[in-house]
Enzyme design. Structure first.
Site, PDB file in Angstrom:
ATOM      1  N   LYS A  28      -7.924  18.779  -2.689  1.00 29.49           N
ATOM      2  CA  LYS A  28      -7.934  18.899  -4.052  1.00 29.49           C
ATOM      3  C   LYS A  28      -9.045  17.768  -4.364  1.00 29.49           C
ATOM      4  O   LYS A  28      -9.875  18.255  -5.279  1.00 29.49           O
ATOM      5  CB  LYS A  28      -6.593  18.219  -4.671  1.00 29.49           C
ATOM      6  CG  LYS A  28      -5.597  19.173  -4.304  1.00 29.49           C
ATOM      7  CD  LYS A  28      -4.157  18.776  -4.995  1.00 29.49           C
ATOM      8  CE  LYS A  28      -3.697  17.554  -4.710  1.00 29.49           C
ATOM      9  NZ  LYS A  28      -3.061  17.541  -3.280  1.00 29.49           N
ATOM     10  N   ARG A  51       2.938  18.182 -10.945  1.00 33.58           N
ATOM     11  CA  ARG A  51       3.384  18.440  -9.575  1.00 33.58           C
ATOM     12  C   ARG A  51       4.850  18.705  -9.621  1.00 33.58           C
ATOM     13  O   ARG A  51       5.461  18.877  -8.640  1.00 33.58           O
ATOM     14  CB  ARG A  51       3.355  16.950  -8.913  1.00 33.58           C
ATOM     15  CG  ARG A  51       2.460  16.920  -7.603  1.00 33.58           C
ATOM     16  CD  ARG A  51       2.428  15.557  -7.132  1.00 33.58           C
ATOM     17  NE  ARG A  51       1.729  15.213  -5.820  1.00 33.58           N
ATOM     18  CZ  ARG A  51       0.570  14.853  -5.672  1.00 33.58           C
ATOM     19  NH1 ARG A  51      -0.473  14.438  -6.507  1.00 33.58           N
ATOM     20  NH2 ARG A  51       0.287  14.595  -4.134  1.00 33.58           N
ATOM     21  N   ARG A  66      -7.280  10.774   7.955  1.00 31.15           N
ATOM     22  CA  ARG A  66      -8.192  10.699   6.680  1.00 31.15           C
ATOM     23  C   ARG A  66      -8.413   9.005   6.480  1.00 31.15           C
ATOM     24  O   ARG A  66      -7.374   8.356   6.860  1.00 31.15           O
ATOM     25  CB  ARG A  66      -7.287  11.262   5.366  1.00 31.15           C
ATOM     26  CG  ARG A  66      -8.014  10.865   4.037  1.00 31.15           C
ATOM     27  CD  ARG A  66      -7.505  11.837   2.896  1.00 31.15           C
ATOM     28  NE  ARG A  66      -6.132  11.571   2.754  1.00 31.15           N
ATOM     29  CZ  ARG A  66      -5.338  11.993   1.759  1.00 31.15           C
ATOM     30  NH1 ARG A  66      -5.966  13.092   1.053  1.00 31.15           N
ATOM     31  NH2 ARG A  66      -4.169  11.685   1.178  1.00 31.15           N
ATOM     32  N   ARG A  81      -4.730   5.217   4.323  1.00 26.60           N
ATOM     33  CA  ARG A  81      -3.762   5.128   3.011  1.00 26.60           C
ATOM     34  C   ARG A  81      -2.356   4.805   3.854  1.00 26.60           C
ATOM     35  O   ARG A  81      -1.922   5.473   4.870  1.00 26.60           O
ATOM     36  CB  ARG A  81      -3.717   6.209   2.260  1.00 26.60           C
ATOM     37  CG  ARG A  81      -4.836   6.295   1.518  1.00 26.60           C
ATOM     38  CD  ARG A  81      -4.785   7.658   0.454  1.00 26.60           C
ATOM     39  NE  ARG A  81      -3.613   8.159   0.021  1.00 26.60           N
ATOM     40  CZ  ARG A  81      -3.857   9.195  -0.658  1.00 26.60           C
ATOM     41  NH1 ARG A  81      -4.837   9.849  -1.053  1.00 26.60           N
ATOM     42  NH2 ARG A  81      -2.436   9.720  -1.009  1.00 26.60           N
ATOM     43  N   ARG A 119       5.845  13.942   2.514  1.00 26.97           N
ATOM     44  CA  ARG A 119       5.079  14.390   1.330  1.00 26.97           C
ATOM     45  C   ARG A 119       4.795  16.087   1.408  1.00 26.97           C
ATOM     46  O   ARG A 119       4.945  16.839   0.626  1.00 26.97           O
ATOM     47  CB  ARG A 119       3.810  13.732   1.433  1.00 26.97           C
ATOM     48  CG  ARG A 119       3.616  12.454   1.002  1.00 26.97           C
ATOM     49  CD  ARG A 119       2.708  11.578   1.512  1.00 26.97           C
ATOM     50  NE  ARG A 119       1.353  11.890   0.964  1.00 26.97           N
ATOM     51  CZ  ARG A 119       0.003  11.949   1.227  1.00 26.97           C
ATOM     52  NH1 ARG A 119      -0.163  11.371   2.456  1.00 26.97           N
ATOM     53  NH2 ARG A 119      -0.826  12.220   0.569  1.00 26.97           N
TER      54      ARG A 119
HETATM   55  P1  AMP Z   1      -2.349  12.176  -3.878  1.00 26.38           P
HETATM   56  O1  AMP Z   1      -3.448  10.968  -3.921  1.00 26.38           O
HETATM   57  O2  AMP Z   1      -2.460  12.921  -5.049  1.00 26.38           O
HETATM   58  O3  AMP Z   1      -2.116  12.510  -2.620  1.00 26.38           O
HETATM   59  O4  AMP Z   1      -0.908  11.309  -4.601  1.00 26.38           O
HETATM   60  C1  AMP Z   1      -0.337  10.420  -3.880  1.00 26.38           C
HETATM   61  C2  AMP Z   1       1.062   9.869  -4.231  1.00 26.38           C
HETATM   62  O5  AMP Z   1       1.021   9.425  -5.596  1.00 26.38           O
HETATM   63  C3  AMP Z   1       1.851  11.043  -4.237  1.00 26.38           C
HETATM   64  O6  AMP Z   1       2.570  11.239  -2.748  1.00 26.38           O
HETATM   65  C4  AMP Z   1       3.013  10.477  -5.223  1.00 26.38           C
HETATM   66  O7  AMP Z   1       3.674   9.446  -4.579  1.00 26.38           O
HETATM   67  C5  AMP Z   1       2.224   9.980  -6.441  1.00 26.38           C
HETATM   68  N1  AMP Z   1       1.648  10.966  -7.426  1.00 26.38           N
HETATM   69  C6  AMP Z   1       0.442  11.462  -7.588  1.00 26.38           C
HETATM   70  N2  AMP Z   1       0.583  12.186  -8.664  1.00 26.38           N
HETATM   71  C7  AMP Z   1       1.798  12.667  -8.881  1.00 26.38           C
HETATM   72  C8  AMP Z   1       2.547  13.339  -9.653  1.00 26.38           C
HETATM   73  N3  AMP Z   1       1.770  14.103 -10.743  1.00 26.38           N
HETATM   74  N4  AMP Z   1       3.734  13.399  -9.955  1.00 26.38           N
HETATM   75  C9  AMP Z   1       4.390  12.327  -9.082  1.00 26.38           C
HETATM   76  N5  AMP Z   1       4.006  11.418  -8.421  1.00 26.38           N
HETATM   77  C10 AMP Z   1       2.377  11.701  -8.208  1.00 26.38           C
END
Ligand code: AMP
Length: 212
Positions: free
Chosen positions: A13, A88, A123, A156, A167
Site C-alpha cells: 500500500k 480499516r 521489511r 518495525r 496483523r
Molecule cells: P500500517 O503502517 O498501515 O501497517 O499500520 C500499522 C498499525 O497502525 C496497524 O497494525 C494498527 O495498529 C495501526 N493502524 C493504522 N491504521 C489504522 C486504522 N485505520 N485503524 C486502526 N488502526 C490502524
C-alpha cells in the site's frame, strides 16, 4: 482524486501510494505512519496507541477517525489525497461517509498470506524519513542505510513473526469485509500485488484509467 488503498499489511500500500502521490501531486496519508510519528514524539495519542500497534491490534476507531478528520482539514488535501490504511473497519468507512467524503476509488491490492509473511519479515524502515525497504526485494544501496536521507534502517516492532500473524488475522476479520462495502458502492478496483512493484503499478494505473 480521492483514493483509499486497502490491501493487507505488507501488500505494498505504502509503496504504491508513494508512486501515486508523485503522479497526481496529492498527499499520501498513512494512518500507520501518523501513529508511529505520534509514538516517537510521545504525544498522548501516541502513548495510548502504542500497545495496540505493538500487539498487531487496531487502534480504536474513535481515535483514528478523529486523527484522520484533523489531517484532512489541512490545506494540502484540497485537490485530493491517497489514504493508506484507512478505513480499516466498517465503522471507519461509515464515519468517512458521514464526513461527506466521496472517494473516487477504493483500491485493493491482493497478495497471498505466505508472501505477506515473507515480505513483512524482511521489511526495514528508515528511522528518519520512514522510507521502506526489503532486505531481499528492495535493498538499500548500503546495507542498513537509507538511500534517500542516510538515516538508519530499522525493523518495525510490529514486523516480528508473532505480530505479523496477528496483523494478518485482524486484517481478514476486520478489514477484508470492506471489499464488499466498496464493491456495493461501485468504487472497488482490485489489482494483484504479489509480483514486482512495477507490475503492480502498471495494473494500478490501468485500473485508475491513467497513463504511466
Ligand atoms: P500500517 O503502517 O498501515 O501497517 O499500520 C500499522 C498499525 O497502525 C496497524 O497494525 C494498527 O495498529 C495501526 N493502524 C493504522 N491504521 C489504522 C486504522 N485505520 N485503524 C486502526 N488502526 C490502524
Amino acid at each position: 482524486m480521492k483514493i483509499t488503498i486497502m490491501g493487507p499489511p505488507g501488500g505494498g500500500k505504502g509503496t504504491q501510494a508513494d508512486i501515486l502521490k508523485e503522479r497526481f501531486a496529492i498527499p499520501h496519508i498513512s494512518t500507520g505512519a501518523i501513529i508511529r510519528s505520534e509514538i516517537r514524539e510521545e504525544t498522548p495519542l501516541g502513548v495510548a496507541a502504542k500497545r495496540y500497534i505493538d500487539e498487531g491490534q487496531l487502534v480504536p476507531d474513535d481515535t483514528i477517525i478523529q486523527m484522520v478528520k484533523t489531517r484532512l482539514l489541512e490545506d494540502d488535501c484540497k485537490q485530493g489525497y491517497i489514504l493508506d490504511g484507512f478505513p480499516r473497519t466498517l465503522a471507519q468507512a461509515e464515519a468517512m461517509e458521514s464526513m461527506g467524503i466521496a472517494l473516487d476509488y477504493a483500491l485493493d491490492i491482493e497478495v497471498p498470506d505466505n508472501k505477506l509473511v515473507e515480505r513483512l519479515g524482511g521489511r526495514r524502515e528508515c528511522k528518519e524519513c520512514a522510507a521502506s525497504y526489503h532486505v531481499v526485494y528492495n535493498p538499500p544501496k548500503v546495507s542498513g542505510v537509507c538511500d534517500k536521507c542516510g538515516g538508519e534502517l530499522i525493523q518495525r516492532a510490529d514486523d516480528v513473526k508473532e505480530t505479523i500473524l496477528e496483523r494478518l488475522s485482524v486484517y481478514h476479520a476486520q478489514t477484508e469485509p470492506l471489499k464488499t462495502f466498496y464493491k456495493n458502492a461501485g468504487l472497488l478496483v482490485v489489482v494483484h500485488g504479489q509480483e514486482e512493484i512495477a507490475d503492480t503499478t502498471r495494473e494500478v494505473m490501468k485500473a485508475l484509467g491513467v497513463s504511466e
